[in-house]
Scaffold this active site. Structure first.
Site, PDB file in Angstrom:
ATOM      1  N   GLU A   1     -21.337 -27.315  43.107  1.00  0.00           N
ATOM      2  CA  GLU A   1     -20.997 -27.889  44.439  1.00  0.00           C
ATOM      3  C   GLU A   1     -21.572 -27.096  45.581  1.00  0.00           C
ATOM      4  OE1 GLU A   1     -16.729 -29.843  42.989  1.00  0.00           O
ATOM      5  OE2 GLU A   1     -16.643 -27.651  43.595  1.00  0.00           O
TER       6      GLU A   1
ATOM      7  N   CYS B   1     -23.049 -24.125  52.488  1.00  0.00           N
ATOM      8  CA  CYS B   1     -22.554 -23.264  51.969  1.00  0.00           C
ATOM      9  C   CYS B   1     -23.098 -23.376  50.441  1.00  0.00           C
ATOM     10  CB  CYS B   1     -20.811 -23.138  51.954  1.00  0.00           C
ATOM     11  SG  CYS B   1     -20.391 -21.875  50.811  1.00  0.00           S
TER      12      CYS B   1
ATOM     13  N   CYS C   1     -19.343 -18.649  37.198  1.00  0.00           N
ATOM     14  CA  CYS C   1     -19.483 -17.108  37.549  1.00  0.00           C
ATOM     15  C   CYS C   1     -19.131 -16.227  36.752  1.00  0.00           C
ATOM     16  CB  CYS C   1     -18.647 -16.919  38.980  1.00  0.00           C
ATOM     17  SG  CYS C   1     -18.709 -15.223  39.607  1.00  0.00           S
TER      18      CYS C   1
ATOM     19  N   CYS D   1     -12.773 -12.982  39.333  1.00  0.00           N
ATOM     20  CA  CYS D   1     -11.923 -12.675  40.360  1.00  0.00           C
ATOM     21  C   CYS D   1     -10.616 -13.588  40.309  1.00  0.00           C
ATOM     22  CB  CYS D   1     -12.443 -12.732  41.738  1.00  0.00           C
ATOM     23  SG  CYS D   1     -13.776 -11.914  41.984  1.00  0.00           S
TER      24      CYS D   1
ATOM     25  N   CYS E   1     -10.172 -16.929  42.389  1.00  0.00           N
ATOM     26  CA  CYS E   1     -11.287 -17.832  42.720  1.00  0.00           C
ATOM     27  C   CYS E   1     -11.278 -19.021  41.414  1.00  0.00           C
ATOM     28  CB  CYS E   1     -12.528 -17.091  42.820  1.00  0.00           C
ATOM     29  SG  CYS E   1     -13.954 -17.912  42.891  1.00  0.00           S
TER      30      CYS E   1
ATOM     31  N   SER F   1     -16.956  -8.912  50.081  1.00  0.00           N
ATOM     32  CA  SER F   1     -15.512  -9.419  49.806  1.00  0.00           C
ATOM     33  C   SER F   1     -14.889  -8.354  49.244  1.00  0.00           C
ATOM     34  CB  SER F   1     -15.642 -10.438  48.418  1.00  0.00           C
ATOM     35  OG  SER F   1     -16.561 -11.590  49.050  1.00  0.00           O
TER      36      SER F   1
ATOM     37  N   HIS G   1     -11.143  -7.501  49.923  1.00  0.00           N
ATOM     38  CA  HIS G   1      -9.665  -7.961  49.650  1.00  0.00           C
ATOM     39  C   HIS G   1      -8.875  -6.804  49.388  1.00  0.00           C
ATOM     40  CE1 HIS G   1     -12.087 -11.574  49.523  1.00  0.00           C
ATOM     41  NE2 HIS G   1     -12.436 -11.436  48.163  1.00  0.00           N
TER      42      HIS G   1
ATOM     43  N   CYS H   1     -13.035 -21.856  50.846  1.00  0.00           N
ATOM     44  CA  CYS H   1     -13.723 -20.782  50.100  1.00  0.00           C
ATOM     45  C   CYS H   1     -12.774 -20.523  48.704  1.00  0.00           C
ATOM     46  CB  CYS H   1     -13.337 -19.336  50.757  1.00  0.00           C
ATOM     47  SG  CYS H   1     -14.325 -19.177  52.381  1.00  0.00           S
TER      48      CYS H   1
HETATM   49  N1  SAH Z   1     -19.397 -14.032  44.738  1.00  0.00           N
HETATM   50  C1  SAH Z   1     -19.599 -13.742  46.059  1.00  0.00           C
HETATM   51  C2  SAH Z   1     -20.095 -15.130  46.719  1.00  0.00           C
HETATM   52  C3  SAH Z   1     -18.694 -16.191  46.944  1.00  0.00           C
HETATM   53  S1  SAH Z   1     -18.038 -16.235  48.443  1.00  0.00           S
HETATM   54  C4  SAH Z   1     -18.268 -13.016  46.978  1.00  0.00           C
HETATM   55  O1  SAH Z   1     -17.544 -12.695  46.170  1.00  0.00           O
HETATM   56  O2  SAH Z   1     -18.531 -12.626  48.011  1.00  0.00           O
HETATM   57  C5  SAH Z   1     -16.926 -16.955  48.479  1.00  0.00           C
HETATM   58  C6  SAH Z   1     -15.662 -16.241  49.165  1.00  0.00           C
HETATM   59  O3  SAH Z   1     -14.381 -17.115  48.997  1.00  0.00           O
HETATM   60  C7  SAH Z   1     -15.505 -14.901  49.051  1.00  0.00           C
HETATM   61  O4  SAH Z   1     -15.284 -14.130  50.029  1.00  0.00           O
HETATM   62  C8  SAH Z   1     -14.297 -14.903  47.942  1.00  0.00           C
HETATM   63  O5  SAH Z   1     -13.467 -13.832  47.906  1.00  0.00           O
HETATM   64  C9  SAH Z   1     -13.441 -16.225  48.813  1.00  0.00           C
HETATM   65  N2  SAH Z   1     -12.452 -16.784  48.005  1.00  0.00           N
HETATM   66  C10 SAH Z   1     -12.504 -16.987  46.668  1.00  0.00           C
HETATM   67  N3  SAH Z   1     -11.144 -17.378  46.060  1.00  0.00           N
HETATM   68  C11 SAH Z   1     -10.620 -17.705  47.319  1.00  0.00           C
HETATM   69  C12 SAH Z   1      -9.305 -18.155  47.635  1.00  0.00           C
HETATM   70  N4  SAH Z   1      -8.408 -18.657  46.557  1.00  0.00           N
HETATM   71  N5  SAH Z   1      -8.849 -18.245  48.823  1.00  0.00           N
HETATM   72  C13 SAH Z   1      -9.801 -17.879  49.971  1.00  0.00           C
HETATM   73  N6  SAH Z   1     -10.903 -17.314  49.692  1.00  0.00           N
HETATM   74  C14 SAH Z   1     -11.371 -17.208  48.478  1.00  0.00           C
END
Ligand code: SAH
Length: 380
Positions: free
Chosen positions: A109, A122, A129, A133, A136, A231, A233, A349
């Site tokens: 996507e 994006c 993946c 995490c 996600c 990222s 967090h 995201c």
């Molecule tokens: N793997 C890379 C690229 C993905 S970016 C990374 O982690 O940076 C996607 C972004 O969306 C990341 O910052 C991720 O942490 C965030 N993300 C993932 N799940 C999410 C959620 N449920 N709510 C908000 N942000 C989320």
């Protein structure tokens, strides 16, 4: 820049009479390809401009190439385009999610995010993946495979064609961990940022990572035509390992040390992403720990609301989000709350995970080979 591995693939494919996918090749690689057919280097440069700068994939339209070359190319090469299997209705702000079917029947996507000042996509870098995490949706799919350079670049070309616009900004924030598909992602970034290629500004390309330390070290040595986003967090290992399992491999102290080195060498600011999760990382002491953690790094902090993905955590209540932001600003951090776009079409995201059937099941060895080899590569 020549990518030796892909040149090898190219020559093997050519010798085996398989079609070469020209969207995978840099200008220099195209020049070498045409030289192997007996054509001068400038023909490679012309072909490169047709493919990347003009986004043309039909050899008949490349009118300044000699007819014999066009005929030869149509027999030996393709400029692959993926199929758009589906797209969501346009959200009120113009956001739209696209579903691409790749050549092997897997899906990714991609999200188009227009605004009055930027046309952003994006893009995804992997089918699924491997990093898991907890918040996600992509992580929950498991890891299928890395995308090729062509599959990464094609997401932009196809959305431009569909939306009838030129994309100005690209964020590598879709499905997958870009730095676990290092070579294909870096090659795509070079093609995007090349003025004779896709022609985007490197300042308008952002690669986001969960913090794959050996890959960041490689970027420190090799450079990258894009900005880095991380990222984050959480502010300590106990918290972060609960939600980001790869933190156990690359703990915060190591990650921050590497990012300090990156900032020192490149002098570029780093964007940090921080999802606010109720009672986990949204307390006043977490806000107080952030400026300390980011000291000596030119940093921007993007707070993100937790988007629904069916995970066991809850988003921070609005008043806590406001208080968190206020505290960071009082500590002079450059912090903003990211507007959550695409929620109407499950395109925000962390929400990217195609529902379509996939012909392949997840790879049993879920550590991508690129990642497994990175540590060795860096020693060399
Ligand atoms: N793997 C890379 C690229 C993905 S970016 C990374 O982690 O940076 C996607 C972004 O969306 C990341 O910052 C991720 O942490 C965030 N993300 C993932 N799940 C999410 C959620 N449920 N709510 C908000 N942000 C989320």
């Amino acid at each position: 820049m020549i990518f030796a591995e892909s040149l090898g693939i190219l020559l093997n494919a050519y010798e085996a009479k398989k079609m070469v996918n020209l969207r995978d090749l840099t200008q220099q690689e195209l020049e070498s390809f045409l030289a192997s057919l007996g054509y001068p280097a400038y023909r490679g440069r012309q072909l490169y401009r047709w493919i990347f700068a003009r986004r043309v994939s039909n050899f008949d339209k490349m009118t300044d190439l000699p007819q014999d070359l066009r005929t030869h190319l149509s027999r030996t090469a393709i400029i692959e385009t993926p199929r758009i299997a589906d797209s969501s209705p346009k959200a009120l702000d113009g956001t739209r999610k696209y579903l691409f079917e790749l050549g092997d029947g897997t899906y990714v996507e991609t999200v188009f995010l227009p605004s009055s000042t930027a046309q952003t996509v994006c893009i995804s870098t992997q089918v699924g993946c491997s990093l898991n995490c907890v918040f996600c949706a992509t992580g929950r799919m498991g890891f299928y495979r890395n995308l090729t350079t062509a599959e990464i670049v094609n997401q932009i070309v196809e959305i431009e064609r569909e939306e009838k616009i030129r994309i100005s900004h690209v964020v590598f924030m879709g499905m997958g961990e870009p730095l676990c598909n290092f070579d294909a992602v870096m090659k795509a970034a070079h093609l995007l940022a090349d003025p004779a290629g896709m022609g985007l500004s490197a300042r308008h390309i952002t690669i986001s990572t969960i913090g794959i330390v050996p890959a960041i070290e490689r970027i420190i040595h090799e450079g990258m035509p894009a900005k880095l986003a991380v990222s984050l967090h959480a502010t300590n290992d106990e918290q972060r390992s609960q939600i980001v399992p790869v933190n156990k491999t690359y703990p915060l102290s190591l990650l921050m040390k590497t990012l300090r080195a990156y900032a020192h060498v490149t002098r570029y600011p780093i964007t940090f992403e921080y999802i606010l999760i109720k009672d986990l990382n949204d307390r006043p002491e977490d806000a107080a720990a952030l400026p300390q953690l980011l000291r000596n790094i030119p940093a921007k902090l993007n707070l993100i609301r937790l988007h629904p993905t069916g995970c066991r955590f809850e988003p921070s209540p609005e008043e806590r989000v406001e208080a968190f932001l206020k505290e960071l600003r009082a500590a002079k951090l450059d912090a903003t709350l990211r507007v959550s776009r695409g929620l109407e079409c499950q395109a925000a995201c962390g929400q990217l995970a195609p529902q379509e059937p996939r012909r392949k099941s997840p790879a049993s060895d879920s550590i991508p080979t690129d990642l497994a080899n990175l540590a060795d590569d860096i020693q060399k």
